[in-house]
Design an enzyme around this catalytic site. Structure first.
Site, PDB file in Angstrom:
ATOM      1  N   HIS A  23     -47.939  -4.328 -14.568  1.00 21.00           N
ATOM      2  CA  HIS A  23     -49.151  -4.380 -13.571  1.00 21.00           C
ATOM      3  C   HIS A  23     -47.600  -4.184 -12.102  1.00 21.00           C
ATOM      4  O   HIS A  23     -48.955  -4.224 -10.906  1.00 21.00           O
ATOM      5  CB  HIS A  23     -49.472  -6.190 -13.308  1.00 21.00           C
ATOM      6  CG  HIS A  23     -48.922  -7.315 -12.470  1.00 21.00           C
ATOM      7  ND1 HIS A  23     -49.129  -7.922 -11.493  1.00 21.00           N
ATOM      8  CD2 HIS A  23     -48.084  -8.022 -13.302  1.00 21.00           C
ATOM      9  CE1 HIS A  23     -48.265  -8.260 -10.951  1.00 21.00           C
ATOM     10  NE2 HIS A  23     -47.867  -8.854 -11.743  1.00 21.00           N
ATOM     11  N   ASN A  28     -37.575  -8.467  -5.239  1.00 24.99           N
ATOM     12  CA  ASN A  28     -38.837  -8.512  -4.815  1.00 24.99           C
ATOM     13  C   ASN A  28     -38.627  -8.640  -3.754  1.00 24.99           C
ATOM     14  O   ASN A  28     -40.131  -8.590  -3.354  1.00 24.99           O
ATOM     15  CB  ASN A  28     -39.623  -9.045  -6.504  1.00 24.99           C
ATOM     16  CG  ASN A  28     -38.934 -10.816  -6.269  1.00 24.99           C
ATOM     17  OD1 ASN A  28     -37.503 -10.526  -6.528  1.00 24.99           O
ATOM     18  ND2 ASN A  28     -39.788 -11.786  -5.431  1.00 24.99           N
ATOM     19  N   GLN A  66     -39.022  -4.547 -10.910  1.00 18.89           N
ATOM     20  CA  GLN A  66     -39.802  -4.455  -9.354  1.00 18.89           C
ATOM     21  C   GLN A  66     -38.790  -2.745  -9.179  1.00 18.89           C
ATOM     22  O   GLN A  66     -38.963  -1.674  -8.413  1.00 18.89           O
ATOM     23  CB  GLN A  66     -38.656  -4.874  -8.546  1.00 18.89           C
ATOM     24  CG  GLN A  66     -39.751  -6.169  -8.188  1.00 18.89           C
ATOM     25  CD  GLN A  66     -41.555  -6.159  -7.728  1.00 18.89           C
ATOM     26  OE1 GLN A  66     -41.673  -5.208  -7.165  1.00 18.89           O
ATOM     27  NE2 GLN A  66     -42.141  -7.297  -7.892  1.00 18.89           N
ATOM     28  N   CYS A 107     -44.762 -15.700  -5.540  1.00 20.55           N
ATOM     29  CA  CYS A 107     -43.971 -16.418  -6.444  1.00 20.55           C
ATOM     30  C   CYS A 107     -42.807 -17.885  -5.833  1.00 20.55           C
ATOM     31  O   CYS A 107     -42.794 -18.529  -6.178  1.00 20.55           O
ATOM     32  CB  CYS A 107     -43.397 -15.751  -7.749  1.00 20.55           C
ATOM     33  SG  CYS A 107     -44.191 -14.598  -8.459  1.00 20.55           S
ATOM     34  N   SER A 153     -42.457  -5.438 -16.000  1.00 20.64           N
ATOM     35  CA  SER A 153     -44.215  -6.232 -16.274  1.00 20.64           C
ATOM     36  C   SER A 153     -45.420  -4.549 -15.752  1.00 20.64           C
ATOM     37  O   SER A 153     -45.209  -3.727 -15.435  1.00 20.64           O
ATOM     38  CB  SER A 153     -44.346  -7.032 -15.596  1.00 20.64           C
ATOM     39  OG  SER A 153     -45.207  -7.592 -14.942  1.00 20.64           O
ATOM     40  N   THR A 189     -52.290 -11.697 -31.113  1.00 18.62           N
ATOM     41  CA  THR A 189     -52.833 -10.748 -31.798  1.00 18.62           C
ATOM     42  C   THR A 189     -52.079 -10.304 -30.471  1.00 18.62           C
ATOM     43  O   THR A 189     -52.273 -10.207 -29.483  1.00 18.62           O
ATOM     44  CB  THR A 189     -54.436 -10.848 -31.507  1.00 18.62           C
ATOM     45  OG1 THR A 189     -54.968 -12.348 -32.377  1.00 18.62           O
ATOM     46  CG2 THR A 189     -55.327  -9.681 -32.005  1.00 18.62           C
TER      47      THR A 189
HETATM   48  N1  PMP Z   1     -39.342 -10.910 -11.968  1.00 19.07           N
HETATM   49  C1  PMP Z   1     -39.617  -9.831 -10.603  1.00 19.07           C
HETATM   50  C2  PMP Z   1     -38.394  -8.999 -10.076  1.00 19.07           C
HETATM   51  C3  PMP Z   1     -40.557  -9.639  -9.885  1.00 19.07           C
HETATM   52  O1  PMP Z   1     -40.914  -9.767  -8.790  1.00 19.07           O
HETATM   53  C4  PMP Z   1     -41.862 -10.366 -10.512  1.00 19.07           C
HETATM   54  C5  PMP Z   1     -43.456 -10.195  -9.971  1.00 19.07           C
HETATM   55  N2  PMP Z   1     -43.124 -11.127  -8.793  1.00 19.07           N
HETATM   56  C6  PMP Z   1     -41.817 -11.204 -12.218  1.00 19.07           C
HETATM   57  C7  PMP Z   1     -40.113 -11.132 -12.511  1.00 19.07           C
HETATM   58  C8  PMP Z   1     -43.183 -12.182 -12.825  1.00 19.07           C
HETATM   59  O2  PMP Z   1     -43.572 -10.656 -13.196  1.00 19.07           O
HETATM   60  P1  PMP Z   1     -45.439 -11.213 -13.398  1.00 19.07           P
HETATM   61  O3  PMP Z   1     -46.358 -10.904 -12.733  1.00 19.07           O
HETATM   62  O4  PMP Z   1     -45.186 -10.274 -15.032  1.00 19.07           O
HETATM   63  O5  PMP Z   1     -44.738 -12.310 -14.874  1.00 19.07           O
END
Ligand code: PMP
Length: 371
Positions: free
Chosen positions: A197, A148, A176, A321, A195, A233
């Protein structure tokens, strides 16, 4: 989205995903467990969404559990495998992993996590993986598909094959990768994290592909939803939005990759013309078509971000993160970057429809901001 270059952090909803989400929220807001006709309809739509996602990933739909995102999926795999295999089990991983994997590994296994070596360009060494599998007989091997921060592609297909040969469970964090590159091979992995988003779907929705459909993993405990595997749910509208987003992008992936790879290479040239000989992290390795991480020649990366923001461009200093207060990054440290360099690191991540003018505009803005 002209100036938006932070797609690895999150993406805007694709119009088709938004439409699907709104339609599902309006017409199918009932509880999928409801014993009336409307509940049954939601249940059927949910099953259909699972089948469509299974087709897209090349995985049996019954193996898919919908989760609250990649963080939950990663936590569930690590927690479950660690607890199931007892105190002597070892997990092989890499220093490049996302905190949503590293942190549960640290909490659940501590010193029983064995890290793989990586090349200077930011790619895990498959030879080292082979040796460490033989030495440790791990309970799990877990590797990300694409990084990422610097965008390097990891040898997850080779790792999956090696693990299959040795009968070792293999998990790939493909958060990613999915929606940016073709999904071939993902269905052959034992566990796959994704994921919504990250590819134009809603936030707070993701999935985990399981090794076997009835495998009990530690998600959330309570009601019998998701065939008794994860309580809570089901968020059918978000699931519909996520699956629609991936269906919209999947046929475009090869075309997007070839077009954007040319623009990315041009941008790196323009970047160097504007700023001088900057170090591009992961250069020499295969990278995501959308990601360029580089070390600015001078100054503090937060100031670069603020000035670029004033100029209408949104970029980041790395992963949202793993941005630690002192500006350090575990991933960049693994790639040999000094703390001083980390404070100058800028991550650019483009989208599927980022145009040549957008890339050029950003290179121009970087040149202006420097002065
Ligand atoms: N794994 C990777 C490689 C990511 O880039 C991310 C988001 N930055 C995540 C996990 C966590 O994803 P989420 O926001 O859906 O919890």
């Amino acid at each position: 989205m002209k100036g938006y270059f932070d797609y690895n952090a999150t993406t805007p909803l694709l119009p088709a995903a938004r439409e699907a989400w709104l339609k599902a929220s309006d017409a199918f807001w009932y509880n999928a467990s409801g014993l009336y006709r409307e509940g049954g309809a939601v249940h059927r739509h949910l099953d259909h969404a699972r089948e469509r996602l299974g087709d897209l990933l090349g995985a049996d739909p019954e193996r898919i559990v919908f989760t609250g995102g990649a963080t939950e999926s990663n936590n569930a795999v690590v927690r479950s495998i660690a607890r199931r295999n007892g105190a002597s089990s070892v997990v092989l991983s890499s220093p490049l992993e996302h905190p949503s994997l590293r942190e549960p590994l640290r909490r659940e296994l501590g010193a029983r996590v064995v890290e793989l070596t990586t090349t200077e360009a930011g790619v895990c060494d498959v030879g080292d993986l082979e040796k460490k599998i033989a030495a440790h007989h791990p309970a799990l091997v877990t590797l990300m598909a694409a990084n990422n921060e610097c965008g390097t592609l990891q040898p997850w297909k080779e790792a999956a094959r090696l693990c299959k040969d040795q009968g070792i469970p293999f998990h790939v964090d493909a958060a990613q990768w999915v929606g940016k590159l073709p999904s071939e091979g993902l269905g052959e992995c034992d566990y796959v994290t994704g994921s919504g988003h990250k590819f134009g779907g809603p936030k707070g929705i993701g999935f985990l592909v399981l090794r076997e459909e009835s495998e009990p993993l530690d998600f959330l405990f309570g009601g019998p939803q998701e065939n008794g595997r994860r309580a809570g749910t089901e968020n059918y509208p978000a699931i519909e939005g996520m699956v629609t987003a991936l269906e919209t992008l999947a046929p475009r992936l090869e075309e997007v990759r070839s077009r954007q790879s040319v623009l990315r290479a041009k941008f790196i040239g323009q970047l160097r013309a504007a700023l001088g000989s900057v170090r591009v992290i992961g250069e020499g390795a295969d990278c995501l078509w959308n990601t360029v991480m580089f070390v600015a020649p001078q100054g503090d990366n937060r100031k670069w971000c603020a000035r670029l923001s004033q100029a209408g461009f949104q970029v980041s200093t790395g992963s949202a993160c793993s941005a630690i207060k002192d500006g350090s990054s575990v991933v960049l440290a693994a790639l040999g970057a000094s703390l001083e360099e980390m404070r100058r690191v800028i991550r650019i991540s483009a989208g599927w429809d980022t145009t040549e003018e957008d890339w050029e505009g950003l290179a121009g803005a970087l040149g202006n901001v420097k002065n």
